[in-house]
Design an enzyme around this catalytic site. Structure first.
Site, mmCIF file in Angstrom:
data_model
loop_
_atom_site.group_PDB
_atom_site.id
_atom_site.type_symbol
_atom_site.label_atom_id
_atom_site.label_comp_id
_atom_site.label_asym_id
_atom_site.label_seq_id
_atom_site.Cartn_x
_atom_site.Cartn_y
_atom_site.Cartn_z
ATOM 1 N N ASP A 1 -3.298 -2.574 11.695
ATOM 2 C CA ASP A 1 -4.737 -2.331 11.612
ATOM 3 C C ASP A 1 -5.015 -0.827 11.731
ATOM 4 O OD1 ASP A 1 -7.393 -3.624 11.580
ATOM 5 O OD2 ASP A 1 -7.629 -2.696 13.550
ATOM 6 N N GLU B 1 16.429 -0.842 13.089
ATOM 7 C CA GLU B 1 17.367 -1.244 14.143
ATOM 8 C C GLU B 1 17.573 -2.768 14.099
ATOM 9 O OE1 GLU B 1 16.002 0.135 18.047
ATOM 10 O OE2 GLU B 1 16.851 -1.737 18.834
HETATM 11 C C1 NOJ Z 1 -9.859 -3.494 10.125
HETATM 12 C C2 NOJ Z 1 -9.906 -4.985 10.183
HETATM 13 O O1 NOJ Z 1 -9.537 -5.494 8.931
HETATM 14 C C3 NOJ Z 1 -11.322 -5.353 10.562
HETATM 15 O O2 NOJ Z 1 -11.567 -6.724 10.447
HETATM 16 C C4 NOJ Z 1 -11.584 -4.852 11.956
HETATM 17 O O3 NOJ Z 1 -12.935 -5.105 12.277
HETATM 18 C C5 NOJ Z 1 -11.344 -3.352 12.050
HETATM 19 N N1 NOJ Z 1 -10.106 -2.968 11.441
HETATM 20 C C6 NOJ Z 1 -11.299 -2.908 13.491
HETATM 21 O O4 NOJ Z 1 -10.147 -3.389 14.109
#
Ligand code: NOJ
Length: 542
Positions: free
Chosen positions: A197, A247
Site C-alpha cells: 500500500d 532470501e
Molecule cells: C490505498 C488503498 O488502495 C486505499 O483503499 C486506502 O484507503 C489507502 N491506500 C490508504 O491506505
C-alpha cells in the site's frame, strides 16, 4: 492476478461480511476462471476506519474475517490449486489503535514512543496551528492535535489519510525493523508475496516544509505533493524487502512477489520502483485513468512501453480496483439502465489489457461485468472520503458492494446458504443478471471472455511478457502485434471498420461479422501475414 476484496467476496458465517473461509470456498471458482494468484485486501485486526487500511496488529487476523488457523487453511487450499497468495501490507501508516500509537499518546513529547510517528509542535503563539500546511489525501488537514497526558493542549501528529491512520516515521530504524518482522511472519506462513500500500509514500521531506499547493492531493485524489511522497529514501526500503524475498527464494526455489501501489507523476519515475533489485511489479495506473479514446490509450501504452518496459522491467496493468469506479460505468453504463455501451467498451478494454505485454490485475466482479452501484443511500456509505469531504465525494463504496453468486434476490448467495442476511452494503436487484451461476452458464458472458482470454494467455507464447509493435490503423482504432503473429485490434469508435486480419478472430469481445471489427469491440487474431505495416509514428516499435 485477481484482487479479492475480502469483505465483499463471500461470507461463510452469515454475518453479511465476507471472510477468509469464504475466500477459501471461492478458490475453485477462481481456479476455473484461470487466475495465477490472488491479492487479499487487508484482513488484519483493525477498527475499520478505512476498511482495514488502518492496521492495529500486522500479525493477526481480525475476528470478523477469521483467525490464523483459517488463514493457514486458505493458503494450503490455494497452494493445492496452484494459486499464489499475496497479502496487502500497509507500511505508510498504522491504526490509531495500534499499540505503538497508544503508547505514543501516553508518552511525553520527545519520547522514543513518539519518534515512531511524526509528532511536532504546532505553529502560532500557543501551538494552535498545524506544523505545516499539508492537507490529507482524503480531505481536511494532514495534522491532528493531541491532548497531552497532563490534559494540556499538545503536539500534532501527521496523517496523510484519516486521523485514524497516523503516518509512521520511516527515518526511525525501529519502524523498518518492525516491518522486517511482519514480512517474515507471513512469509513463514507460506504467502507468495505482498501488494504494498502507498509504496511511493513512507518517507516525507525531512524538514516537513509548507507545500506551495497544499490541497493538490485531495483535489486530484492522487499523491502529488512532492514533499510528502516519492522521496528517494524509499527505494532503499524496496531494495531491502527484495533481498528478504530473495532470501526465501534461495531457500526453496519459489519466487516471491512484491507489487507496489505506486502513484508517481511520470512513467520514468515509476520505472525506478521496478528496477531489478526493487519491486517486481508496480501498478501502472495511467491506463485506468485514461478516458475511452484511442489516442489517449495509445499514448499511455506507448509511454509505459518506452519508459518502463524499455528499461527492462515489466508493466503491470490494471483497469479496476477497490478505489475506482468500475470500467463498465466509467466507459458509459449505469447499471441495467445503461445503453450497453459501457459494457461493450469494458469488454473490449479487458481484451486489450490481456493482450498487452506485462502483468494484468483484475478486481473481483470485473469478470462478471459489474457496473458501479451508484444509488447507495448516504447512510450506508462507509468510505472515509465521503465523511471527510462533507458528503461531497461518493467515490469508493459503489465498487465494493458484495458479489452476487446465485439466485434472484439479495444476498444472491453471498452469505453462504443464508437468505435473510443483509450484506454490509446493499446489493441492487440488477445484480441478479451478473450472478456467477448465470455467468458460468452463459458462454457469451463477461466471465467466459475473461476465462478464454486467460486461457489463451497461458497457452500462447506471444502473450504475457514481451514486446508490442503498433500497426497502422484507421483513426479511432488501435492495432498492435505481439510476438509472432498475434494481432490485437480495438475499435474505440461506434461504426464498424475493416478488420486488420482476414479470417475469424481467435477471441473477440463482441460478435465480429466476417472481415469487420464493429464499434466498441476488440479482437485477437493469429496471422501469418507479415505484411502488416508497422506504425512507428510515436517512435515506438517495442
Ligand atoms: C490505498 C488503498 O488502495 C486505499 O483503499 C486506502 O484507503 C489507502 N491506500 C490508504 O491506505
Amino acid at each position: 492476478m485477481y484482487q479479492v476484496y475480502v469483505r465483499s467476496f463471500l461470507d461463510s458465517t452469515g454475518d453479511g461480511i465476507g471472510d477468509l473461509a469464504g475466500v477459501r470456498a471461492g478458490l475453485p471458482y477462481l481456479k476455473k476462471l484461470g487466475v495465477d494468484g490472488i491479492w487479499l485486501s487487508p484482513f488484519y485486526p483493525s477498527p475499520q476506519h478505512d476498511h482495514g487500511y488502518d492496521v492495529a496488529d500486522y500479525c493477526d487476523v481480525d475476528p470478523v474475517f477469521g483467525d490464523l488457523a483459517e488463514f493457514d487453511r486458505l493458503v494450503t487450499g490455494a497452494r493445492r490449486l496452484g494459486i499464489k497468495v499475496l497479502l496487502d501490507i500497509v507500511p505508510n501508516h498504522c491504526s490509531s489503535e495500534h499499540p505503538w500509537f497508544c503508547e505514543a499518546l501516553a508518552a511525553a513529547p520527545g519520547s522514543a514512543a513518539r519518534a515512531r510517528f511524526h509528532f511536532a509542535e504546532g505553529r502560532g503563539p500557543h501551538g494552535e496551528e498545524p506544523p505545516n500546511n499539508w492537507h490529507a489525501m482524503f480531505g481536511g488537514p494532514a495534522w491532528t492535535r493531541v491532548t497531552e497526558p497532563d490534559g494540556s493542549p499538545g503536539q500534532w501528529y501527521l496523517h496523510m489519510f484519516t486521523p485514524e491512520q497516523p503516518d509512521l516515521n520511516w527515518r526511525n530504524p525501529e519502524v523498518g525493523a518492525h516491518f522486517d518482522h511482519v514480512l517474515r511472519f507471513w512469509l513463514d506462513r507460506g504467502v507468495d508475496g505482498f501488494r504494498i500500500d502507498v509504496a511511493a509514500g513512507l518517507f516525507k521531506h525531512p524538514e516537513l516544509p509548507d507545500s506551495p499547493d497544499p490541497e493538490a492531493d485531495a483535489r486530484t485524489r492522487d499523491s502529488v505533493n512532492p514533499l510528502a511522497w516519492n522521496q528517494p529514501e524509499v527505494h532503499d526500503v524496496w531494495r531491502h524487502w527484495r533481498s528478504v524475498c530473495e532470501e526465501y527464494t534461495a531457500r526453496d526455489g519459489q519466487e516471491r512477489l512484491l507489487v507496489g501501489e505506486v502513484s508517481v507523476p511520470t512513467a520514468r519515475e515509476h520505472a525506478l520502483y521496478v528496477r531489478p533489485d526493487e519491486l517486481h511489479q508496480a501498478f501502472f495506473f495511467d491506463l485506468l485513468g485514461a478516458p475511452w479514446d484511442a489516442d489517449q490509450f495509445r499514448k499511455v501504452i506507448s509511454e509505459a512501453m518506452q519508459d518502463i518496459a524499455g528499461t527492462g522491467s515489466t508493466v503491470t496493468w490494471v483497469l479496476n480496483n477497490h478505489d475506482q469506479v468500475r470500467t463498465v460505468t466509467r466507459y458509459g453504463d449505469h447499471g441495467t439502465e445503461g445503453s450497453g455501451l459501457g459494457t461493450a467498451r469494458a469488454r473490449a478494454a479487458a481484451l486489450l489489457m490481456l493482450a498487452l505485454p506485462g502483468a494484468a490485475y483484475l478486481y473481483q466482479g470485473e469478470e462478471l461485468g459489474l457496473a458501479e452501484v451508484l444509488d447507495l443511500p448516504d447512510e450506508v456509505l462507509t468510505d472515509p472520503i465521503f465523511r471527510r469531504t462533507g458528503s461531497r465525494a461518493r467515490i469508493r463504496d459503489g465498487c465494493r458492494v458484495p458479489l452476487p453468486w446465485s439466485g434472484h434476490a439479495s444476498p444472491f448467495g453471498f452469505s453462504a446458504d443464508a437468505v435473510d442476511v443483509k450484506p454490509w452494503l446493499p446489493q441492487p436487484d440488477w445484480f441478479a443478471e451478473h450472478a456467477t451461476d448465470r455467468a458460468l452458464a452463459d458462454t457469451s458472458s463477461f466471465w467466459h471472455l475473461y476465462r478464454d482470454g486467460l486461457q489463451l494467455r497461458h497457452s500462447l507464447p506471444q502473450l504475457g511478457e514481451g514486446t508490442l509493435r503498433w500497426l497502422e490503423s484507421a483513426p479511432g482504432v488501435l492495432s498492435f502485434a505481439r510476438g509472432d503473429g498475434l494481432v490485437c485490434a480495438v475499435n474505440f469508435g461506434t461504426a464498424p471498420v475493416p478488420a486488420p486480419v482476414s479470417g475469424a478472430p481467435l477471441l473477440a469481445s463482441g460478435s465480429c461479422p466476417a472481415g469487420l471489427l464493429p464499434g466498441s469491440t476488440a479482437a485477437w487474431w493469429i496471422s501469418d501475414d507479415t505484411s502488416h505495416n508497422t506504425d512507428d509514428s510515436m517512435g515506438l516499435s517495442r
